[in-house]
Write a protein that holds these residues in place. Structure first.
Motif, PDB file in Angstrom:
ATOM      1  N   GLU A   2       2.688  -2.300  -7.735  1.00  0.00           N
ATOM      2  CA  GLU A   2       2.015  -1.638  -6.639  1.00  0.00           C
ATOM      3  C   GLU A   2       2.260  -2.049  -5.304  1.00  0.00           C
ATOM      4  O   GLU A   2       1.842  -2.956  -5.011  1.00  0.00           O
ATOM      5  CB  GLU A   2       0.764  -1.278  -7.108  1.00  0.00           C
ATOM      6  N   LYS A   3       2.756  -1.112  -4.330  1.00  0.00           N
ATOM      7  CA  LYS A   3       2.598  -1.633  -2.951  1.00  0.00           C
ATOM      8  C   LYS A   3       1.230  -1.627  -2.433  1.00  0.00           C
ATOM      9  O   LYS A   3       0.336  -0.539  -2.664  1.00  0.00           O
ATOM     10  CB  LYS A   3       3.510  -0.655  -2.255  1.00  0.00           C
ATOM     11  N   VAL A   4       0.861  -2.706  -1.611  1.00  0.00           N
ATOM     12  CA  VAL A   4      -0.312  -2.662  -1.197  1.00  0.00           C
ATOM     13  C   VAL A   4      -0.442  -3.006   0.364  1.00  0.00           C
ATOM     14  O   VAL A   4       0.548  -3.661   0.647  1.00  0.00           O
ATOM     15  CB  VAL A   4      -1.349  -3.599  -1.876  1.00  0.00           C
ATOM     16  N   VAL A   5      -1.553  -2.910   1.051  1.00  0.00           N
ATOM     17  CA  VAL A   5      -1.706  -3.607   2.274  1.00  0.00           C
ATOM     18  C   VAL A   5      -2.678  -4.367   2.124  1.00  0.00           C
ATOM     19  O   VAL A   5      -3.898  -4.222   1.937  1.00  0.00           O
ATOM     20  CB  VAL A   5      -1.789  -2.361   3.480  1.00  0.00           C
ATOM     21  N   GLU A  40      -7.227   3.818  -1.294  1.00  0.00           N
ATOM     22  CA  GLU A  40      -8.649   3.317  -1.931  1.00  0.00           C
ATOM     23  C   GLU A  40      -8.728   1.856  -1.068  1.00  0.00           C
ATOM     24  O   GLU A  40      -7.479   0.952  -0.938  1.00  0.00           O
ATOM     25  CB  GLU A  40      -8.559   3.088  -3.191  1.00  0.00           C
ATOM     26  N   ILE A  41      -9.945   1.618  -0.646  1.00  0.00           N
ATOM     27  CA  ILE A  41      -9.800   0.038   0.057  1.00  0.00           C
ATOM     28  C   ILE A  41     -10.977  -0.681  -1.077  1.00  0.00           C
ATOM     29  O   ILE A  41     -12.053  -0.270  -0.928  1.00  0.00           O
ATOM     30  CB  ILE A  41     -10.603   0.331   1.510  1.00  0.00           C
ATOM     31  N   TYR A  48      -9.332  -7.495   2.222  1.00  0.00           N
ATOM     32  CA  TYR A  48      -9.417  -6.431   1.665  1.00  0.00           C
ATOM     33  C   TYR A  48      -8.149  -5.857   1.412  1.00  0.00           C
ATOM     34  O   TYR A  48      -7.151  -6.255   1.934  1.00  0.00           O
ATOM     35  CB  TYR A  48      -9.769  -5.065   2.849  1.00  0.00           C
ATOM     36  N   LEU A  49      -7.934  -4.935   0.249  1.00  0.00           N
ATOM     37  CA  LEU A  49      -6.530  -4.593  -0.168  1.00  0.00           C
ATOM     38  C   LEU A  49      -6.926  -3.034   0.084  1.00  0.00           C
ATOM     39  O   LEU A  49      -7.962  -2.260  -0.481  1.00  0.00           O
ATOM     40  CB  LEU A  49      -6.475  -4.665  -1.785  1.00  0.00           C
ATOM     41  N   VAL A  50      -5.702  -2.285   0.570  1.00  0.00           N
ATOM     42  CA  VAL A  50      -5.519  -0.935   0.809  1.00  0.00           C
ATOM     43  C   VAL A  50      -4.569  -0.494  -0.545  1.00  0.00           C
ATOM     44  O   VAL A  50      -3.323  -0.904  -0.457  1.00  0.00           O
ATOM     45  CB  VAL A  50      -5.220  -0.372   2.117  1.00  0.00           C
ATOM     46  N   GLU A  51      -4.996   0.196  -1.329  1.00  0.00           N
ATOM     47  CA  GLU A  51      -4.186   0.416  -2.538  1.00  0.00           C
ATOM     48  C   GLU A  51      -4.016   1.859  -2.926  1.00  0.00           C
ATOM     49  O   GLU A  51      -4.647   2.824  -2.120  1.00  0.00           O
ATOM     50  CB  GLU A  51      -4.831  -0.040  -3.731  1.00  0.00           C
ATOM     51  N   ILE A  61      -0.401   3.414   7.750  1.00  0.00           N
ATOM     52  CA  ILE A  61      -1.605   2.842   7.490  1.00  0.00           C
ATOM     53  C   ILE A  61      -1.539   1.459   8.249  1.00  0.00           C
ATOM     54  O   ILE A  61      -2.736   1.270   9.115  1.00  0.00           O
ATOM     55  CB  ILE A  61      -1.615   2.456   6.066  1.00  0.00           C
ATOM     56  N   VAL A  62      -0.548   0.793   8.465  1.00  0.00           N
ATOM     57  CA  VAL A  62      -0.297  -0.597   9.116  1.00  0.00           C
ATOM     58  C   VAL A  62      -0.678  -0.344  10.749  1.00  0.00           C
ATOM     59  O   VAL A  62      -1.442  -0.927  11.458  1.00  0.00           O
ATOM     60  CB  VAL A  62       0.985  -1.223   9.026  1.00  0.00           C
ATOM     61  N   LYS A  63       0.114   0.822  11.194  1.00  0.00           N
ATOM     62  CA  LYS A  63      -0.100   1.400  12.561  1.00  0.00           C
ATOM     63  C   LYS A  63      -1.637   1.394  12.851  1.00  0.00           C
ATOM     64  O   LYS A  63      -2.009   1.101  13.896  1.00  0.00           O
ATOM     65  CB  LYS A  63       0.680   2.294  12.940  1.00  0.00           C
ATOM     66  N   ARG A  64      -2.229   2.155  12.034  1.00  0.00           N
ATOM     67  CA  ARG A  64      -3.609   2.654  12.465  1.00  0.00           C
ATOM     68  C   ARG A  64      -4.613   1.415  12.076  1.00  0.00           C
ATOM     69  O   ARG A  64      -5.527   1.052  13.008  1.00  0.00           O
ATOM     70  CB  ARG A  64      -4.306   3.839  11.514  1.00  0.00           C
ATOM     71  N   LEU A  65      -4.559   0.676  11.236  1.00  0.00           N
ATOM     72  CA  LEU A  65      -5.410  -0.379  10.884  1.00  0.00           C
ATOM     73  C   LEU A  65      -5.268  -1.589  11.942  1.00  0.00           C
ATOM     74  O   LEU A  65      -6.137  -2.320  12.000  1.00  0.00           O
ATOM     75  CB  LEU A  65      -5.104  -1.050   9.406  1.00  0.00           C
ATOM     76  N   SER A  66      -4.044  -1.666  12.503  1.00  0.00           N
ATOM     77  CA  SER A  66      -3.592  -2.667  13.261  1.00  0.00           C
ATOM     78  C   SER A  66      -4.606  -2.564  14.626  1.00  0.00           C
ATOM     79  O   SER A  66      -4.855  -3.436  15.462  1.00  0.00           O
ATOM     80  CB  SER A  66      -2.434  -2.841  13.813  1.00  0.00           C
TER      81      SER A  66
END
Length: 384
Positions: A2-5, A40-41, A48-51, A61-66
């Protein structure tokens, strides 16, 4: 697979027994920033993992969370079962096509049958066998493949660390009112204070029709940019046209900016107190313009009775402020050629070092309370 951030924080680690409060605030702000994206966080061992998101949404997701204050760095990677073949499959996906590399492994699960050096050696060896364009360099590699074997039977595999906004979660350090003009300085000041965890409201003064609607829109566009960092923002818009007209008609023109600033600070404090803001924030930089001398600041401060006034840019020079405005994405909006209210009735030679006694003498020619009341009658509110 699964890809995650993977989301990391830094300064929050120092908060001791209060750490949980800051972690919850950070998670809430991340949820706000990802509104509209299925996800899901979950909190995992100081990160934290964003899944559970669609892979196509990863860049958004990366752009917003950054831009979320409190987030130190991000990595896009994969979560797999703690199995050496699964780990290798994920490592291939995050591996560059060529160049020098090394594998770094952190094994939190001490029951896993290979230790950290053994995992790194196995994965590195397999990658070399599968791609002759790769070479190992453990000292100065072009990239690093990171493997994190967790206690829950899963492993995280990722390559790059993406630098983020840092700071503290917005909302953990009170609430302040930012005097937001259309210039370069005030958005940077608001960004800097929000980075320390303060929730920001904005107050904008306009002089329509002396200033045009494009000048007003410029400010709203700046507020929208700031809202991406502050998880939402409220902008109150108030006309001071009538105040400027009365100063121009009744007072020494050299005191126009000094007197106007005093009205702005009075209005700002009353609005702040009514809205629950705990301070006033300005973009003033010492000596940058005539109204920002220490004497000018003393004059405007003297009408603020209950709240502190924060000037985060006070010791910055213009080039430093411009550089920060470019970094946060406000510069191109700020330089649009639409003037703000402070340019209306601007004297050729404004007073640089106003003496308070002289300022009070000029101000006595005005119906201060009546003008403030009229200003509050013009209130508009926008939210982003």
């Amino acid at each position: 697979m699964e890809k995650v951030v993977i989301v990391r924080y830094a300064e929050i680690h120092l908060k001791g027994k209060n750490r949980g409060y800051f972690e919850r605030a950070l998670a809430a702000n991340m949820e706000k920033s990802l509104k509209g994206i299925r996800h899901e966080i979950r909190r995992r061992s100081g990160r934290y993992l964003v899944e559970n998101f669609e892979e196509a949404a990863a860049d958004t997701i990366v752009k917003r969370l950054s831009k979320v204050f409190g987030v130190h760095s991000l990595s896009v990677g994969y979560k797999v079962p703690s199995d050496i073949d699964e780990i290798y499959a994920a490592a291939k996906l995050v591996c560059d096509d060529g160049g020098t590399f090394k594998v770094e492994t952190h094994r939190a699960d001490k029951k896993f049958y290979l230790n950290s050096p053994q995992i790194s050696a196995q994965i590195g060896g397999r990658l070399l066998d599968g791609n002759k364009s790769l070479k190992v360099d453990v000292h100065e590699p072009d990239f690093v493949i990171n493997i994190d074997v967790r206690e829950d039977g899963t492993a995280l595999i990722f390559n790059k660390f993406i630098k983020c906004a840092d700071g503290m979660p917005v909302g953990t350090a009170g609430r302040g009112l930012l005097l937001l003009s259309g210039g370069i300085d005030s958005p940077v000041a608001g960004h800097m204070i929000a980075k320390r965890g303060m929730k920001i409201d904005c107050l904008h003064f306009h002089s329509y029709p002396y200033t045009n609607m494009q000048a007003r829109q410029k400010v709203l566009d700046l507020a929208e940019i700031l809202s991406q960092y502050t998880c939402g923002i409220k902008v109150t818009i108030i006309s001071v046209k009538h105040i400027q007209e009365e100063i121009h008609k009744n007072c020494n023109g050299a005191y126009m900016v000094t007197l106007l600033r005093r009205f702005m600070m009075r209005i700002a404090e009353r609005l702040a107190l009514s809205d629950g803001d705990q301070c006033i924030i300005t973009g003033e930089s010492l000596g940058q313009v005539a109204s920002q001398t220490i004497e000018g600041m003393t004059s405007s401060n003297s009408v603020v009775e209950k709240l502190p006034v924060l000037r985060p840019l006070c010791g910055f020079d213009k080039n430093e402020i411009i550089e920060r405005s470019r970094d946060i994405g406000t510069y191109d909006i700020s330089i649009r050629p639409y003037e703000d209210c402070c340019t209306v009735f601007l004297p050729d030679y404004p007073i640089i070092k106003p003496k308070l006694a002289d300022v009070l003498a000029e101000e006595s020619k005005l119906d201060v309370e009546g003008l403030i009341k009229e200003a509050f009658a013009s209130i508009e509110v926008k939210e982003f």
